[in-house]
Motif scaffolding. Sequence first.
Motif, PDB file in Angstrom:
ATOM      1  N   LYS A 144       0.969  14.637  -7.797  1.00 16.96           N
ATOM      2  CA  LYS A 144       0.343  13.980  -8.930  1.00 16.96           C
ATOM      3  C   LYS A 144       0.175  14.964 -10.086  1.00 16.96           C
ATOM      4  O   LYS A 144      -0.046  16.152  -9.855  1.00 16.96           O
ATOM      5  N   PRO A 145       0.313  14.474 -11.321  1.00 15.07           N
ATOM      6  CA  PRO A 145       0.081  15.363 -12.471  1.00 15.07           C
ATOM      7  C   PRO A 145      -1.281  16.031 -12.376  1.00 15.07           C
ATOM      8  O   PRO A 145      -2.267  15.400 -11.995  1.00 15.07           O
ATOM      9  N   VAL A 146      -1.295  17.300 -12.712  1.00 15.85           N
ATOM     10  CA  VAL A 146      -2.529  18.070 -12.638  1.00 15.85           C
ATOM     11  C   VAL A 146      -3.305  17.894 -13.920  1.00 15.85           C
ATOM     12  O   VAL A 146      -2.762  18.016 -15.017  1.00 15.85           O
ATOM     13  N   GLU A 147      -4.589  17.595 -13.810  1.00 14.70           N
ATOM     14  CA  GLU A 147      -5.417  17.479 -14.999  1.00 14.70           C
ATOM     15  C   GLU A 147      -5.759  18.863 -15.524  1.00 14.70           C
ATOM     16  O   GLU A 147      -5.992  19.798 -14.762  1.00 14.70           O
ATOM     17  N   SER A 148      -5.772  19.001 -16.837  1.00 15.37           N
ATOM     18  CA  SER A 148      -6.067  20.283 -17.458  1.00 15.37           C
ATOM     19  C   SER A 148      -7.510  20.690 -17.185  1.00 15.37           C
ATOM     20  O   SER A 148      -8.429  19.878 -17.278  1.00 15.37           O
ATOM     21  N   GLU A 149      -7.699  21.943 -16.792  1.00 17.41           N
ATOM     22  CA  GLU A 149      -9.024  22.478 -16.562  1.00 17.41           C
ATOM     23  C   GLU A 149      -9.180  23.772 -17.345  1.00 17.41           C
ATOM     24  O   GLU A 149      -8.205  24.455 -17.636  1.00 17.41           O
ATOM     25  N   ILE A 150     -10.427  24.096 -17.704  1.00 21.83           N
ATOM     26  CA  ILE A 150     -10.679  25.339 -18.400  1.00 21.83           C
ATOM     27  C   ILE A 150     -10.495  26.485 -17.412  1.00 21.83           C
ATOM     28  O   ILE A 150     -11.165  26.537 -16.385  1.00 21.83           O
ATOM     29  N   GLN A 151      -9.564  27.381 -17.692  1.00 20.95           N
ATOM     30  CA  GLN A 151      -9.287  28.504 -16.822  1.00 20.95           C
ATOM     31  C   GLN A 151      -9.202  29.772 -17.667  1.00 20.95           C
ATOM     32  O   GLN A 151      -8.959  29.715 -18.864  1.00 20.95           O
ATOM     33  N   PRO A 152      -9.387  30.932 -17.005  1.00 20.37           N
ATOM     34  CA  PRO A 152      -9.200  32.194 -17.732  1.00 20.37           C
ATOM     35  C   PRO A 152      -7.773  32.299 -18.235  1.00 20.37           C
ATOM     36  O   PRO A 152      -6.863  31.668 -17.712  1.00 20.37           O
ATOM     37  N   MET A 153      -7.569  33.136 -19.225  1.00 17.01           N
ATOM     38  CA  MET A 153      -6.222  33.357 -19.735  1.00 17.01           C
ATOM     39  C   MET A 153      -5.340  33.905 -18.613  1.00 17.01           C
ATOM     40  O   MET A 153      -5.792  34.668 -17.771  1.00 17.01           O
ATOM     41  N   GLY A 154      -4.085  33.532 -18.611  1.00 12.98           N
ATOM     42  CA  GLY A 154      -3.168  34.044 -17.606  1.00 12.98           C
ATOM     43  C   GLY A 154      -2.214  32.973 -17.135  1.00 12.98           C
ATOM     44  O   GLY A 154      -2.158  31.867 -17.688  1.00 12.98           O
ATOM     45  N   VAL A 155      -1.461  33.308 -16.071  1.00 19.42           N
ATOM     46  CA  VAL A 155      -0.446  32.389 -15.569  1.00 19.42           C
ATOM     47  C   VAL A 155      -1.063  31.065 -15.136  1.00 19.42           C
ATOM     48  O   VAL A 155      -0.499  29.991 -15.371  1.00 19.42           O
ATOM     49  N   GLY A 156      -2.242  31.118 -14.499  1.00 21.88           N
ATOM     50  CA  GLY A 156      -2.893  29.888 -14.067  1.00 21.88           C
ATOM     51  C   GLY A 156      -3.225  28.975 -15.224  1.00 21.88           C
ATOM     52  O   GLY A 156      -3.076  27.750 -15.138  1.00 21.88           O
ATOM     53  N   ALA A 157      -3.676  29.572 -16.330  1.00 22.13           N
ATOM     54  CA  ALA A 157      -4.003  28.781 -17.516  1.00 22.13           C
ATOM     55  C   ALA A 157      -2.752  28.161 -18.123  1.00 22.13           C
ATOM     56  O   ALA A 157      -2.760  27.012 -18.577  1.00 22.13           O
ATOM     57  N   VAL A 158      -1.653  28.931 -18.129  1.00 26.56           N
ATOM     58  CA  VAL A 158      -0.387  28.410 -18.645  1.00 26.56           C
ATOM     59  C   VAL A 158       0.079  27.242 -17.781  1.00 26.56           C
ATOM     60  O   VAL A 158       0.494  26.197 -18.296  1.00 26.56           O
ATOM     61  N   ALA A 159       0.008  27.414 -16.452  1.00 25.27           N
ATOM     62  CA  ALA A 159       0.441  26.354 -15.548  1.00 25.27           C
ATOM     63  C   ALA A 159      -0.388  25.087 -15.741  1.00 25.27           C
ATOM     64  O   ALA A 159       0.155  23.972 -15.760  1.00 25.27           O
ATOM     65  N   ALA A 160      -1.706  25.242 -15.899  1.00 26.96           N
ATOM     66  CA  ALA A 160      -2.568  24.081 -16.107  1.00 26.96           C
ATOM     67  C   ALA A 160      -2.218  23.369 -17.405  1.00 26.96           C
ATOM     68  O   ALA A 160      -2.176  22.137 -17.467  1.00 26.96           O
ATOM     69  N   CYS A 161      -1.938  24.148 -18.447  1.00 26.70           N
ATOM     70  CA  CYS A 161      -1.558  23.580 -19.742  1.00 26.70           C
ATOM     71  C   CYS A 161      -0.229  22.837 -19.633  1.00 26.70           C
ATOM     72  O   CYS A 161      -0.085  21.709 -20.109  1.00 26.70           O
ATOM     73  N   LEU A 162       0.759  23.474 -18.984  1.00 27.08           N
ATOM     74  CA  LEU A 162       2.069  22.843 -18.823  1.00 27.08           C
ATOM     75  C   LEU A 162       1.966  21.544 -18.040  1.00 27.08           C
ATOM     76  O   LEU A 162       2.599  20.540 -18.382  1.00 27.08           O
ATOM     77  N   ALA A 163       1.147  21.550 -16.989  1.00 25.97           N
ATOM     78  CA  ALA A 163       0.986  20.350 -16.179  1.00 25.97           C
ATOM     79  C   ALA A 163       0.420  19.207 -17.004  1.00 25.97           C
ATOM     80  O   ALA A 163       0.857  18.055 -16.889  1.00 25.97           O
ATOM     81  N   ALA A 164      -0.564  19.541 -17.855  1.00 26.82           N
ATOM     82  CA  ALA A 164      -1.185  18.509 -18.683  1.00 26.82           C
ATOM     83  C   ALA A 164      -0.223  17.997 -19.755  1.00 26.82           C
ATOM     84  O   ALA A 164      -0.109  16.789 -19.981  1.00 26.82           O
ATOM     85  N   VAL A 165       0.487  18.916 -20.415  1.00 27.23           N
ATOM     86  CA  VAL A 165       1.382  18.536 -21.512  1.00 27.23           C
ATOM     87  C   VAL A 165       2.592  17.755 -21.002  1.00 27.23           C
ATOM     88  O   VAL A 165       3.006  16.756 -21.601  1.00 27.23           O
ATOM     89  N   LEU A 166       3.164  18.223 -19.873  1.00 25.02           N
ATOM     90  CA  LEU A 166       4.382  17.613 -19.362  1.00 25.02           C
ATOM     91  C   LEU A 166       4.124  16.507 -18.343  1.00 25.02           C
ATOM     92  O   LEU A 166       5.040  15.783 -17.966  1.00 25.02           O
ATOM     93  N   GLY A 167       2.859  16.396 -17.880  1.00 22.29           N
ATOM     94  CA  GLY A 167       2.532  15.379 -16.896  1.00 22.29           C
ATOM     95  C   GLY A 167       3.193  15.622 -15.559  1.00 22.29           C
ATOM     96  O   GLY A 167       3.740  14.703 -14.935  1.00 22.29           O
ATOM     97  N   ILE A 168       3.167  16.888 -15.093  1.00 22.88           N
ATOM     98  CA  ILE A 168       3.843  17.263 -13.856  1.00 22.88           C
ATOM     99  C   ILE A 168       2.847  17.840 -12.862  1.00 22.88           C
ATOM    100  O   ILE A 168       1.714  18.172 -13.203  1.00 22.88           O
ATOM    101  N   GLY A 169       3.290  18.003 -11.612  1.00 25.33           N
ATOM    102  CA  GLY A 169       2.452  18.567 -10.566  1.00 25.33           C
ATOM    103  C   GLY A 169       2.342  20.075 -10.667  1.00 25.33           C
ATOM    104  O   GLY A 169       3.062  20.732 -11.435  1.00 25.33           O
ATOM    105  N   GLY A 170       1.456  20.632  -9.847  1.00 28.44           N
ATOM    106  CA  GLY A 170       1.156  22.045  -9.925  1.00 28.44           C
ATOM    107  C   GLY A 170       2.306  22.960  -9.567  1.00 28.44           C
ATOM    108  O   GLY A 170       2.465  24.033 -10.164  1.00 28.44           O
ATOM    109  N   THR A 171       3.137  22.563  -8.599  1.00 23.84           N
ATOM    110  CA  THR A 171       4.241  23.441  -8.181  1.00 23.84           C
ATOM    111  C   THR A 171       5.244  23.644  -9.298  1.00 23.84           C
ATOM    112  O   THR A 171       5.608  24.779  -9.633  1.00 23.84           O
TER     113      THR A 171
END
Length: 220
Positions: A144-171
């Motif tokens: 399921k698409p991952v909802e954007s969450e507030i995260q520290p700067m870094g790869v995790g934050a980029v992944a969360a942003c990408l998931a929200a923008v593209l509507g894709i899963g975490g992997t």
Amino acid sequence: MAMFSLNLTPAANVTAQGDSSQDIVVVTGDEAEEFVNATSHAVENGDIENIAPVSAFDLEASTVYTVGGGVTVVTVPLHGDYSIPSNITVFFDEDNTVLQTNEMLVTKNEIENFQVETYLDGSLVKSEDTGISYITDEEMLAEKPVESEIQPMGVGAVAACLAAVLGIGGTAAYIIAVACGGSCATPTPVTATICAACIGAYAVIGGGAIGGAVACFNNL
């Protein structure tokens, strides 16, 4: 807002800006079909240095878009032995001449993690074990698409942003974030070629949300 340049050849220097970019525009209809056909002909004529076999090309599912400077881009998804978001991305000038070809090949490595290889005109630029355990395309698409969450700067934050923008899963989001991270945030003449292939990954998964995906790398 993230900003990067794709150093293609002396004939083309392309710049895109965040999700307010006026440069990145998805092309549809007859014009898109024309460029997909141009890609097919370029492959047949040997104008493209591709690593993935032509049998893996899904030309009918191609995404066509302009990125400014008179450059049109065709991203072709790759299947067969390759996982999403594998793609070959071809850059054309205004005369339909091939400027540059980028490939992102996502496969399962010997320790059953996702391995990402990036090629520029048939030459290996980067090969990286993402550290992410391999799952099938079906499993990845079922996430399921991952909802954007507030995260520290870094790869995790980029992944969360990408998931929200593209509507894709975490992997899928994390694969792109790991594979494309530094190259899209602060590109150099070397890393910009990697970022070009990453733009192809956005197109394969997220269609028209390319500009917004690029802006996610400002979280690094």
